[in-house]
Design a protein around this motif. Structure first.
Motif, short mmCIF file in Angstrom:
data_model
loop_
_atom_site.label_atom_id
_atom_site.label_comp_id
_atom_site.label_asym_id
_atom_site.label_seq_id
_atom_site.Cartn_x
_atom_site.Cartn_y
_atom_site.Cartn_z
N ARG A 1 0.75 -1.24 0.00
CA ARG A 1 0.15 -0.09 -0.04
C ARG A 1 0.98 1.30 -0.11
N GLU A 2 1.86 1.54 0.83
CA GLU A 2 2.80 2.48 1.07
C GLU A 2 3.49 2.73 -0.57
N LYS A 3 3.54 1.61 -1.34
CA LYS A 3 4.28 1.80 -2.54
C LYS A 3 3.30 1.95 -3.66
N ALA A 4 2.02 2.00 -3.27
CA ALA A 4 0.82 2.39 -4.16
C ALA A 4 0.92 1.23 -5.42
N LEU A 5 1.15 0.04 -4.62
CA LEU A 5 1.10 -1.35 -5.92
C LEU A 5 -0.26 -1.75 -5.78
N THR A 6 -0.93 -2.09 -6.75
CA THR A 6 -1.96 -2.72 -6.84
C THR A 6 -1.88 -4.65 -6.79
N ILE A 7 -2.36 -5.35 -5.52
CA ILE A 7 -2.04 -6.60 -5.53
C ILE A 7 -3.33 -7.15 -5.98
N PRO A 8 -3.55 -7.85 -6.91
CA PRO A 8 -4.88 -8.78 -7.12
C PRO A 8 -5.09 -9.73 -5.89
N GLU A 9 -6.33 -9.79 -5.55
CA GLU A 9 -6.71 -10.92 -4.39
C GLU A 9 -6.08 -12.22 -4.90
N GLN A 10 -5.95 -12.81 -5.88
CA GLN A 10 -5.49 -13.99 -6.25
C GLN A 10 -3.92 -14.18 -5.96
N TYR A 11 -3.19 -13.10 -5.72
CA TYR A 11 -1.78 -12.93 -5.48
C TYR A 11 -1.36 -13.28 -4.04
N ILE A 12 -2.56 -13.41 -3.09
CA ILE A 12 -2.12 -13.79 -1.91
C ILE A 12 -2.84 -15.06 -1.61
N VAL A 13 -2.02 -16.18 -1.32
CA VAL A 13 -2.32 -17.67 -1.27
C VAL A 13 -1.87 -18.20 -0.25
N ASP A 14 -2.88 -19.05 0.52
CA ASP A 14 -2.67 -19.75 1.55
C ASP A 14 -1.96 -21.12 1.37
N GLY A 15 -0.62 -20.99 2.40
CA GLY A 15 0.24 -22.07 2.02
C GLY A 15 0.13 -22.99 3.35
N GLY A 16 -0.89 -22.92 3.91
CA GLY A 16 -0.98 -23.81 5.44
C GLY A 16 -0.07 -23.48 6.30
N TYR A 17 0.61 -24.40 7.04
CA TYR A 17 1.48 -24.52 8.22
C TYR A 17 2.94 -24.52 7.92
N TYR A 18 3.38 -23.79 6.84
CA TYR A 18 4.72 -23.43 6.62
C TYR A 18 5.55 -24.61 5.87
N SER A 19 4.58 -25.62 5.34
CA SER A 19 5.45 -26.85 4.86
C SER A 19 5.64 -26.67 3.63
N TYR A 20 6.61 -27.61 3.20
CA TYR A 20 6.96 -27.66 1.78
C TYR A 20 5.88 -28.02 0.93
N GLU A 21 5.00 -29.13 1.25
CA GLU A 21 3.86 -29.22 0.27
C GLU A 21 3.13 -28.09 0.22
N GLY A 22 2.68 -27.43 1.36
CA GLY A 22 1.96 -26.09 1.30
C GLY A 22 2.63 -25.10 0.18
N GLY A 23 3.83 -25.07 0.37
CA GLY A 23 4.36 -24.10 -0.62
C GLY A 23 4.43 -24.52 -2.01
N ARG A 24 4.46 -25.90 -2.35
CA ARG A 24 4.30 -26.45 -3.64
C ARG A 24 2.66 -25.99 -4.16
N GLU A 25 1.68 -26.46 -3.35
CA GLU A 25 0.42 -26.38 -3.74
C GLU A 25 0.01 -24.69 -4.06
N ALA A 26 0.79 -23.84 -3.31
CA ALA A 26 0.19 -22.38 -3.58
C ALA A 26 0.94 -21.89 -4.61
N MET A 27 2.17 -22.52 -5.03
CA MET A 27 2.91 -21.88 -6.10
C MET A 27 2.22 -22.42 -7.25
N VAL A 28 1.73 -23.61 -7.57
CA VAL A 28 1.00 -24.11 -8.60
C VAL A 28 -0.14 -23.44 -8.81
N ARG A 29 -0.88 -22.82 -7.80
CA ARG A 29 -1.97 -21.81 -8.08
C ARG A 29 -1.53 -20.24 -8.77
#
Length: 332
Positions: free
Chosen positions: A202-230
């Protein structure tokens, strides 16, 4: 076997004075300390734990309650370093640790068990949900790690600042399409890191689409994989990703490579934690470092002060974080 009575007889001091010297009480003269410690050395005295407990009305035991969501227990790279640092600090004052099993934690019996064992204090690593209230409202000295709790003391990293540092760095490299793989929003650390991300964008006036914030779960490797696929499946994918945990970041990098893309040439990735593995992967991971040793030390100091009546007020210690630049981020 030499006893405290033998030390008292040899030094001609009372058992009370000898006990005070052995337990490092401040109100003992230097002359008495010197004479008692010399007798301890000459007679080969070894303190008896039961006798010490009776003499000081302490168990010299600290309970450790560990609650994490991945099921790896003390093998977790962040918490294992924090607990090791905590352990080294309290051992300087002759305390032992009593670890509560994960199964007992799930049955929500940890508090009663630790009270039964007579521990002098408790360090709670991560959150116990509703059971945390039982600790925070009790008279048992308690310090929480990584989770501030009302009416109790806590030590945790400046997670919000870490999120801001990540965005600032990526923005400085020319990135404007910055995504965020977040931790589960039931965790304080995840919420704060996401808050820092949103504040900086917000401070840098960036427009971040809602889809750019993805739940990766509890900090796991698999959670990171699934979020990056999305994220890669979006019509307009990001050029950079701030990932809320290093293990999630490693999973995200794996997916990027499997898609035939390069890190950092096609997508820059920055993590959070600075676990030992982060510097050894390809490419070495740029990340936000948590000072795990200081978190452990500060937790120990807070708890020992509570146990010894030196601090009656609850307080939080917020530990600064640091940006560690490696090779997983590059200029756009």
């Amino acid at each position: 076997m030499t006893t405290i009575y033998d030390i008292a007889k040899a030094t001609e001091y009372s058992i009370t004075t000898v006990s005070k010297v052995l337990n490092n009480y401040p109100n003992v003269s230097e002359k008495a300390k010197k004479k008692v410690l010399q007798a301890v050395e000459e007679l080969g005295y070894t303190p008896n734990s039961s006798a010490r407990t009776l003499a000081t009305n302490k168990s010299w035991m600290i309970g450790v309650v560990f609650a994490e969501h991945l099921g790896v227990g003390m093998a977790h790279p962040f918490f294992s370093e924090v607990i090791e640092s905590f352990k080294k600090q309290v051992e300087l004052y002759d305390y032992d640790l009593l670890f509560v099993s994960r199964n007992m934690g799930l049955q929500k019996r940890t508090y009663k068990h630790l009270k039964h064992r007579g521990v002098d204090g408790v360090v709670v690593v991560q959150s116990l949900g509703e059971e945390a209230i039982e600790y925070s409202t009790s008279k048992l000295p308690t310090v929480f790690v990584d989770m501030p709790i009302e009416k109790s003391s806590a030590v945790y990293s400046d997670n919000k600042q870490g999120g801001m540092l990540a965005v600032d760095y990526l923005y400085g490299l020319g990135h404007r399409k910055i995504a965020h793989i977040a931790g589960r929003d039931t965790m304080f650390t995840a919420v704060e890191r996401t808050r820092g991300f949103k504040l900086a964008t917000r401070e840098k006036a960036l427009t971040i689409p809602e889809q750019y914030i993805v739940d990766g779960g509890y900090y796991s490797y698999e959670g990171g994989r699934e979020a990056m696929v999305r994220l890669l499946g979006l019509e307009d994918p990001p050029t950079a990703v701030f990932v809320a945990g290093d293990e999630m970041a490693l999973g995200a990098i794996k997916v990027i490579k499997e898609a035939g893309l390069r890190v950092p040439e096609d997508i820059s990735v920055i993590g959070f934690d600075d676990i030992p593995l982060s510097k050894h992967v390809d490419p070495p991971l740029t990340t936000i470092r948590q000072d795990k040793q200081l978190i452990g030390q500060q937790s120990a100091v807070l708890l020992l002060d509570k146990i010894n009546g030196l601090s009656k007020n609850n307080q939080d210690k917020i530990v600064p974080v640091q940006l560690i630049k490696r090779n997983s981020c590059s200029a756009l």
